[in-house]
Design a protein around this motif. Structure first.
Motif, PDB file in Angstrom:
ATOM      1  N   PRO A 487       0.798  -1.234   0.000  1.00 21.75           N
ATOM      2  CA  PRO A 487       0.000   0.000   0.000  1.00 21.75           C
ATOM      3  C   PRO A 487       0.826   1.277   0.000  1.00 21.75           C
ATOM      4  O   PRO A 487       0.413   2.287  -0.571  1.00 21.75           O
ATOM      5  N   ALA A 488       1.998   1.261   0.642  1.00 19.49           N
ATOM      6  CA  ALA A 488       2.816   2.473   0.672  1.00 19.49           C
ATOM      7  C   ALA A 488       3.320   2.869  -0.705  1.00 19.49           C
ATOM      8  O   ALA A 488       3.763   3.999  -0.915  1.00 19.49           O
ATOM      9  N   LEU A 489       3.276   1.946  -1.655  1.00 17.80           N
ATOM     10  CA  LEU A 489       3.716   2.231  -3.024  1.00 17.80           C
ATOM     11  C   LEU A 489       2.592   2.811  -3.872  1.00 17.80           C
ATOM     12  O   LEU A 489       2.811   3.098  -5.058  1.00 17.80           O
ATOM     13  N   ALA A 490       1.414   2.980  -3.316  1.00 14.37           N
ATOM     14  CA  ALA A 490       0.323   3.653  -4.030  1.00 14.37           C
ATOM     15  C   ALA A 490       0.545   5.148  -3.891  1.00 14.37           C
ATOM     16  O   ALA A 490      -0.013   5.813  -3.010  1.00 14.37           O
ATOM     17  N   LEU A 491       1.361   5.688  -4.752  1.00 20.33           N
ATOM     18  CA  LEU A 491       1.808   7.062  -4.586  1.00 20.33           C
ATOM     19  C   LEU A 491       0.706   8.082  -4.843  1.00 20.33           C
ATOM     20  O   LEU A 491       0.852   9.253  -4.488  1.00 20.33           O
ATOM     21  N   ASP A 492      -0.405   7.642  -5.449  1.00 20.96           N
ATOM     22  CA  ASP A 492      -1.528   8.561  -5.671  1.00 20.96           C
ATOM     23  C   ASP A 492      -2.524   8.544  -4.521  1.00 20.96           C
ATOM     24  O   ASP A 492      -3.565   9.196  -4.591  1.00 20.96           O
ATOM     25  N   GLY A 493      -2.235   7.778  -3.453  1.00 23.99           N
ATOM     26  CA  GLY A 493      -3.115   7.743  -2.296  1.00 23.99           C
ATOM     27  C   GLY A 493      -4.261   6.768  -2.398  1.00 23.99           C
ATOM     28  O   GLY A 493      -5.057   6.661  -1.463  1.00 23.99           O
ATOM     29  N   ARG A 494      -4.370   6.046  -3.504  1.00 21.73           N
ATOM     30  CA  ARG A 494      -5.436   5.035  -3.639  1.00 21.73           C
ATOM     31  C   ARG A 494      -4.903   3.724  -3.055  1.00 21.73           C
ATOM     32  O   ARG A 494      -4.472   2.822  -3.773  1.00 21.73           O
TER      33      ARG A 494
END
Length: 875
Positions: A487-494
């Protein structure tokens, strides 16, 4: 080595021995796989031996057996739980319909301690009225926790309606009025009636030779006399059911559930193996009939089948959780139709082959460790014959397709059926001193070659790291790993995207559609799991396991789903419905709701550890497209930063070659640095309550932001600091004060919730009745504050050092346990030698180091309190 046991029989590596004077049975199974031994005592007494008015006596007595014996008690500074915890033992007890068992899994040099405790517990338990009063509240809290779960409610009600005459009618935990009114003299009478050597079986499994094991058992149990009176026998027999029975349970909730229950013979009956295989074909795996009919069509979120193998005639059950907006009547009709089809037409050859392979693999993986073997023998003893454990695979392999049709016709009839529905009442909207010197000296044990000498590491194509360990003692293999795509790699916050992407990987690849892939796995008894975890937001984790001869297929399929998923639109729609259904269920889960509220209080928007409100996640999941998932996969999935471990009966060259070939040419993805937005100031202390109707057991968290990461120089000191305070419900500061002394909770513990690459919260968690909430919170807070001011006592520190060192080694008893630790070690940037040195690091931690860790990591002045459940307290 002297003992007074005579050999009875030896089957499949298990030796049965009978004590000449007191009748105690001993089962000994040497398994030199890991420096671990399992020791257990099974008493042939369970809730079926209870009568109305005294239900729950077996279970409450089990609780009181931890409160003290003549030798091991709190007054002498040597409680049972603490003595076992301090040597790193995994220990517990359980009560079931036919038996009560007590067990320890611990380093073999401490076997004498387990023997001393269990032999003293057999005839020296105190069973005091004062302990009953404090433990009564704990048991009622446990009962309330079960009332929170629709599955538990359906299980209890199903037995109560299916059994009208036999004592299986009563729940093992007892009826509430009986628990509330239980008297000490009843429990002492129960104890004096059933706890004797000639009503017990001792089980010893693990890294020990048979003469040594028998000599230890003789030393502890040999002088205990047999019972002076015959043991009461259960005379009640359930009459034949002569028509369908139905019931409904109405309770606040979001999702409907149902259970179908049929009477079947006792566990040792010749038809039970066929009924066991029937559960595989009906409800085990993606290719099973009920999964295809109910879950794949989004009628249900999940479906499972069970054949209860009991001492007396048991039950065959199918449980289903209905999808949001679903129809119990429609789901019930579908289950009944599949059962009727099995009765009318035998399963196909491929179905039978798949079921047998799955059973063979399941049995292999459930016999890897001493604890697993001990557990299997325990249930066979409870059924009436320990040899059932040894012969189980042979019996299952003899089952034919015709047998399945016959048992379906014979037992799964409408007149033999009890149907129960759980009906949610609000389906359309969300709920808002010095220790006494009696410890036996540790025995010498065999020390194996260090892991650093046995584990081979190499670099795979693209930058992945591989660790391989050959374990020649088990015919299984586990492949485990992590990949930096959490989840931390969802750089767009999704933050839903990484989890949905991971869940879609096995739903279609360039070479297999979902059903082809599921068939390939299940036809060969393979299991594959890929998931994103909120506790490890930087990575996704994966694991695959099977029999060792299937390693080439296992590696090929694992890498195929990781590298070449296609994200089919139709499969995404199916998964979307299941995820949305799971979010609906989360609304009524007190533990998940309380923890989510804690993270929202601690972390700002846009931070991966923050659990967003269910409604926000529902909106995001509803809008996701296959293109979104493919784009994230392309950007994040790569060998860069990947860690893989292979543990089992394999050689390093073969495993390396397989993975190198499967990963050759993988150049997708890119190296994305972990981005964690600035946290800002620590939130002020506060409290939040989440009302969930009709959930009498509240889940409560007291926590603050964490700072501990795996690999930190003071990691061992921090783990000991937390362990003294709250690692164990039974032995820690918090457990002794809030559970034992005050009787306010069934369970309480403290944890660092996530330490791999990105620190999660530190929190204390407990369950409590609404009426006791304020008292429990204040008591917990005062214990935490006093501990952080004063630190651990010398005894606490000594105990937790040895406890954590011992439990770390016990955790390496299976291939999966070693594989997981190898992966975590490498993912944290540590050396393989940590598996050898970490226990020594724990043992060398001193008080100054612990006090420094307390000051750095534990902050009672920052505690945020969140609670979820029904605060009305009028249940």
């Amino acid at each position: 080595m002297n003992h007074d046991f005579e050999g009875v029989e030896r089957v499949g590596g298990v030796g049965e021995w009978r004590h000449r004077s007191n009748g105690l049975t001993a089962l000994v199974c040497p398994t030199p796989v890991a420096p671990v031994v399992g020791f257990g005592v099974v008493y042939r007494v369970g809730s079926r031996h209870e009568v109305s008015g005294h239900t729950g006596a077996t279970h409450i007595l089990e609780h009181l057996m931890f409160k003290g014996t003549d030798r091991y008690n709190r007054d002498r500074g040597c409680e049972i739980a603490r003595e076992l915890h301090r040597v790193g033992a995994m220990f517990n007890a359980s009560t079931w319909l036919d038996r009560t068992n007590y067990y320890e899994v611990l380093p073999p040099e401490h076997l004498a301690l387990a023997v001393d405790i269990e032999s003293d517990r057999m005839r020296g338990a105190l069973v005091r009225d004062a302990d009953l009063e404090s433990e009564r509240t704990v048991v009622l809290n446990e009962l309330d926790a079960g009332e929170n779960e629709p599955f538990d409610l359906l299980m209890k009600s199903s037995f109560a309606h299916a059994y009208l005459e036999h004592p299986y009618h009563h729940p093992t935990i007892g009826w509430r009025s009986d628990v509330e009114g239980m008297k000490g003299d009843v429990l002492r009478g129960f104890y004096d009636t059933f706890y004797h050597p000639d009503n017990a079986t001792v089980i010893v499994v693990g890294d020990i030779d048979e003469p040594t094991a028998l000599a230890e058992v003789e030393r502890g149990f040999g002088a205990i006399p047999r019972a002076t009176l015959p043991f009461p026998q259960v005379s009640a027999r359930e009459g034949a059911q002569r028509g369908e029975r139905r019931f409904k349970v109405h309770r606040a909730g979001e999702l409907a559930c149902l259970a179908l229950t049929w009477h079947i013979p006792r566990g040792l009956d010749a038809d039970l193996p066929a009924l066991s295989v029937l559960t595989q074909i009906l409800g085990d795996g993606v290719t099973s009939r009920l999964y295809q009919r109910l879950v794949e069509t989004n009628l249900c979120l999940g479906v499972h089948a069970y054949a209860m193998e009991l001492h007396d005639p048991g039950v065959f059950q199918v449980f289903a959780t209905v999808a949001p907006g679903g129809d119990c009547e429609k789901v019930e009709a579908a289950i009944r139709a599949e059962v009727a089809a099995l009765a009318a037409q035998p399963p196909s050859t491929s179905e039978m082959a798949r079921a047998l392979v799955q059973t063979r693999t399941d049995l292999a993986f459930h016999r890897e460790s001493p604890g697993q073997i001990m557990s299997g023998l325990t249930e066979a003893v409870a059924m009436g014959d320990w040899r059932r454990f040894v012969s189980e695979l042979e019996l299952v392999e003899a089952v034919t397709a015709a047998d399945l049709s016959r048992v379906a016709t014979t037992y799964l009839s409408e007149r033999n059926l009890t149907v129960g529905w759980f009906i949610p009442d609000n389906p359309d909207g969300p709920p808002g001193a010095v220790r006494a010197p009696i410890d036996p000296a540790p025995r010498p044990c065999f020390l194996r070659r260090p892991f650093a000498e046995r584990v081979q590491t190499t670099e795979l194509p693209g930058g992945a790291r591989l660790a391989v360990l050959d374990n020649p003692h088990a015919p299984t293999v586990t492949v485990a790993g992590t990949l930096r795509a959490g989840p931390a790699l969802a750089l767009d916050g999704r933050f839903s995207v990484p989890g949905i992407t991971a869940a879609m990987l096995d739903r279609g690849t360039e070479s297999h559609d979902r059903m082809q892939l599921a068939s390939e796995l299940e036809d060969h008894g393979l299991q594959l799991s890929i998931r994103a975890s909120a506790a490890m937001p930087a990575v996704i984790s994966f694991s695959a396991q099977g029999l060792v001869e299937e390693l080439p297929r296992l590696v090929a399929l694992l890498m195929e789903v990781l590298r070449r998923p296609t994200f089919p639109a139709d499969e995404l729609e199916k998964l979307r419905e299941q995820v949305l259904g799971g979010l609906v269920r989360e609304r009524e889960e007190t533990h998940a709701s309380a923890y989510a509220a804690l993270t929202r209080a601690l972390y700002p928007e846009g931070y991966a550890l923050r659990r967003r409100p269910v409604a926000e996640r529902e909106r995001e999941v509803a809008q996701l497209t296959a293109a979104d998932l493919a784009a994230f996969h392309a950007s994040a999935y790569s060998p860069v930063g990947m860690v893989v471990a292979v543990v089992g009966q394999v050689d390093e060259m073969s495993a390396t070659s397989l993975l190198e070939e499967a990963m050759q040419g993988w150049v997708g993805g890119q190296s994305i640095e972990l981005l964690a937005p600035h946290l800002g100031d620590e939130p002020p202390p506060g409290e939040e309550r989440v009302q969930i109707d009709d959930r009498p057991n509240l889940d409560v968290f007291l926590g603050h932001r964490g700072e501990l990461c795996r690999g930190a120089q003071d990691f061992a000191a921090a783990m000991i600091a937390n362990s003294c305070l709250g690692q164990s419900t039974l032995t820690s500061r918090l457990g002794l004060a809030v559970r034992d002394d005050a009787g306010l909770t069934y369970g309480i513990y403290s944890r660092f919730f996530g330490t791999l690459q990105m620190p999660g919260p530190w929190a204390t968690a407990l369950g409590v009745a609404a009426a006791n909430l304020d008292q429990a919170v204040e008591l917990s807070r005062s214990v935490i504050t006093r501990y952080t001011n004063e630190g651990p006592t010398a005894d606490e520190l000594a105990d937790e050092r040895t406890a954590l060192a011992g439990s770390y080694n016990v955790g390496l008893a299976t291939n999966g346990g070693v594989a997981r630790e190898l992966v975590t070690t490498l993912a944290a940037g540590e050396e393989i030698s940590r598996l050898d040195t970490y226990p020594a690091d724990l043992l060398s931690v001193d008080r100054d180091q612990v006090m420094a860790a307390i000051a750095r990591y534990l902050h009672p002045e920052r505690l945020v309190v969140t609670a979820a459940g029904d605060f009305r307290g009028d249940h």
